[in-house]
Design an enzyme around this catalytic site. Sequence first.
Site, PDB file in Angstrom:
ATOM      1  N   GLU A 209       0.835  -1.144  -0.260  1.00  0.00           N
ATOM      2  CA  GLU A 209       0.085   0.069   0.091  1.00  0.00           C
ATOM      3  C   GLU A 209       0.728   1.276  -0.144  1.00  0.00           C
ATOM      4  OE1 GLU A 209      -3.367   0.131  -0.110  1.00  0.00           O
ATOM      5  OE2 GLU A 209      -3.520  -2.041   0.132  1.00  0.00           O
ATOM      6  N   CYS A 243      -2.482   9.574   2.493  1.00  0.00           N
ATOM      7  CA  CYS A 243      -1.899   8.997   1.286  1.00  0.00           C
ATOM      8  C   CYS A 243      -2.691   9.267   0.134  1.00  0.00           C
ATOM      9  CB  CYS A 243      -1.717   7.293   1.529  1.00  0.00           C
ATOM     10  SG  CYS A 243      -3.390   6.650   1.948  1.00  0.00           S
TER      11      CYS A 243
HETATM   12  P1  NAD Z   1       8.036   4.832   5.293  1.00  0.00           P
HETATM   13  O1  NAD Z   1       8.068   4.103   4.005  1.00  0.00           O
HETATM   14  O2  NAD Z   1       9.066   5.864   5.469  1.00  0.00           O
HETATM   15  O3  NAD Z   1       7.619   3.876   6.308  1.00  0.00           O
HETATM   16  C1  NAD Z   1       6.782   2.701   6.643  1.00  0.00           C
HETATM   17  C2  NAD Z   1       7.357   1.765   7.370  1.00  0.00           C
HETATM   18  O4  NAD Z   1       8.543   1.365   6.730  1.00  0.00           O
HETATM   19  C3  NAD Z   1       7.620   2.233   8.970  1.00  0.00           C
HETATM   20  O5  NAD Z   1       7.049   1.075   9.788  1.00  0.00           O
HETATM   21  C4  NAD Z   1       9.095   2.146   8.782  1.00  0.00           C
HETATM   22  O6  NAD Z   1       9.641   1.819   9.902  1.00  0.00           O
HETATM   23  C5  NAD Z   1       9.519   1.270   7.875  1.00  0.00           C
HETATM   24  N1  NAD Z   1      10.762   1.607   7.243  1.00  0.00           N
HETATM   25  C6  NAD Z   1      11.234   2.753   6.985  1.00  0.00           C
HETATM   26  N2  NAD Z   1      12.400   2.903   6.258  1.00  0.00           N
HETATM   27  C7  NAD Z   1      12.844   1.409   5.945  1.00  0.00           C
HETATM   28  C8  NAD Z   1      13.841   0.761   5.512  1.00  0.00           C
HETATM   29  N3  NAD Z   1      14.795   1.544   4.844  1.00  0.00           N
HETATM   30  N4  NAD Z   1      13.966  -0.601   5.626  1.00  0.00           N
HETATM   31  C9  NAD Z   1      13.106  -1.222   5.944  1.00  0.00           C
HETATM   32  N5  NAD Z   1      11.799  -0.745   6.708  1.00  0.00           N
HETATM   33  C10 NAD Z   1      11.627   0.873   6.675  1.00  0.00           C
HETATM   34  O7  NAD Z   1       6.405   5.543   5.139  1.00  0.00           O
HETATM   35  P2  NAD Z   1       5.918   6.623   5.905  1.00  0.00           P
HETATM   36  O8  NAD Z   1       6.751   8.033   6.029  1.00  0.00           O
HETATM   37  O9  NAD Z   1       5.683   5.934   7.370  1.00  0.00           O
HETATM   38  O10 NAD Z   1       4.589   6.928   5.432  1.00  0.00           O
HETATM   39  C11 NAD Z   1       4.523   7.850   4.408  1.00  0.00           C
HETATM   40  C12 NAD Z   1       4.290   7.141   3.094  1.00  0.00           C
HETATM   41  O11 NAD Z   1       3.317   6.068   3.015  1.00  0.00           O
HETATM   42  C13 NAD Z   1       3.641   8.147   2.020  1.00  0.00           C
HETATM   43  O12 NAD Z   1       4.505   7.794   0.858  1.00  0.00           O
HETATM   44  C14 NAD Z   1       2.162   7.723   1.863  1.00  0.00           C
HETATM   45  O13 NAD Z   1       1.667   7.970   0.599  1.00  0.00           O
HETATM   46  C15 NAD Z   1       2.391   6.219   2.130  1.00  0.00           C
HETATM   47  N6  NAD Z   1       1.029   5.556   2.673  1.00  0.00           N
HETATM   48  C16 NAD Z   1       0.366   4.869   2.019  1.00  0.00           C
HETATM   49  C17 NAD Z   1      -0.968   4.426   2.373  1.00  0.00           C
HETATM   50  C18 NAD Z   1      -1.602   3.448   1.520  1.00  0.00           C
HETATM   51  O14 NAD Z   1      -2.756   2.842   2.308  1.00  0.00           O
HETATM   52  N7  NAD Z   1      -1.525   3.378   0.192  1.00  0.00           N
HETATM   53  C19 NAD Z   1      -1.305   4.838   3.598  1.00  0.00           C
HETATM   54  C20 NAD Z   1      -0.521   5.547   4.191  1.00  0.00           C
HETATM   55  C21 NAD Z   1       0.716   6.018   3.862  1.00  0.00           C
END
Ligand code: NAD
Length: 456
Positions: A209, A243
Amino acid sequence: MDIKALVIAQKDYFLEGNTRNLNQRINSLRKLRELLKKNEKKLFEAIYADFGKSEYETYETELSLIYHEINKAIKKIPVWARTKRIKTNLPNLPAKSYIIAEPLGTALIIGAWNYPYQLSLIPLISAIAAGCTAIVKPSELSAHSSRTMAEIINSNFDSRYISVLQGGVQETGELLEQHFDKIFFTGSIPVGKIVYEAAAKHLTPVTLELGGKSPVFVLNDCNIKITAKRIIWGKFLNAGQTCVAPDYLLVDSKIIDKLLAEMERLISELFPNTKDVEENYVRIINEKHFNRLADLIEPEKIYCGGHLNKEKLFISPTIFTNVDFDSKIMADEIFGPLLPVIAFDDLQTAIFKVKSRPKPLALYVFGKNSKNIDLILKEISFGGGAVNDTVMHLSNGALPFGGVGSSGTGNYHEHAGFKAFSHYKSILHKRPMLEPFLKYRPYTTLKLNILKRLLE
Ligand code: NAD
């Protein structure tokens, strides 16, 4: 318990058959609902500490959706899990055909911070409903909310069944090395790629997602007042950190001035530029994201808003004009309360511009002419969306929610969520009688001719 041991314990718990029973799943969901209700105050306080989100918005955009998913699953598990009869084709008769829904096994659920409760718990509800065991890894950026979920769940459920594991990149990396039966990830596109790659090593099925730039088309026959209201609500909810928030507007140049004026009027009505708004509006999650957003602001393009307070991580709802597809605010997903508005004269050209960019997670159209609405909906590939509204499609749990291409893979909510954590096993169930001679040697021309008549 270390990570590897926890995954092994969950796999054993699953293989022992502890999650197979439907009543057990229903009771676990009832228990989860009760625990969340009992701890609502703690949940409200934690999210407020993370980024100033009010009780009202937390209930509206998080807890109400979670309760709805639990209630729906409790009611529907027996239907969703039921073996489904399928028609049997002629060459196989007499026989019956059916599909058995089986839980995938041990799941890893990785959540994002922006809706910390629903993005971690709704997939968990689907995993429980489907009969999986699950480790939930919420975001470290919403640390208070993640800690509160861990406290509530870990002290009330057997960790071999469901467990919340807190941590950041290192812990997630360690988790991703393990062999899960399903990975459900919500977050950014770059991290989605890391997750996908790690899953591929074990051939683990994924739901991703992700995000992207979600456009809003505003056509010249729209109702300006309603359009402005619904855009302002969807964009500035959660300070734009949603998102499916409208990322940018494509507005017919014939009505752009009217729409801008109405949006400005609404912003000053709903977010009067007072200390109170600065105190009570949802914060940008951290300084890194604040700086990223501040960097996108080109002062000469501000139409209204543009008030920043770094100490409070506050950015006021801001609208930009004189923007084009090459402006820096149009490069990546904005994920904040900044709204660029682009005028168009020719709808086909605007559609082509959107089509030639990565597939968005959401798309919205405001207008009345069904030919133009259909054209946009059918010409552009995107995850899902709404006509004459923004964001609200997500609140209809019966609509599977997810992206396409770079905005995601797979979908969830209600039955779609159950499916995301299930495998559908197809069975042809024959009787030990009437074996057709055609199947067997010798292969004669007569048999071939009969086969051709039967099978085509
Ligand atoms: P992110 O990708 O930075 O983090 C998401 C998760 O991944 C967190 O739990 C984090 O700990 C983990 N993570 C971060 N870096 C990592 C790495 N290098 N290796 C492994 N795991 C890692 O995203 P965010 O800042 O928490 O959320 C924002 C993004 O998420 C935006 O792009 C938004 O559009 C998207 N989003 C999508 C939905 C959806 O339902 N499609 C919903 C909410 C947010």
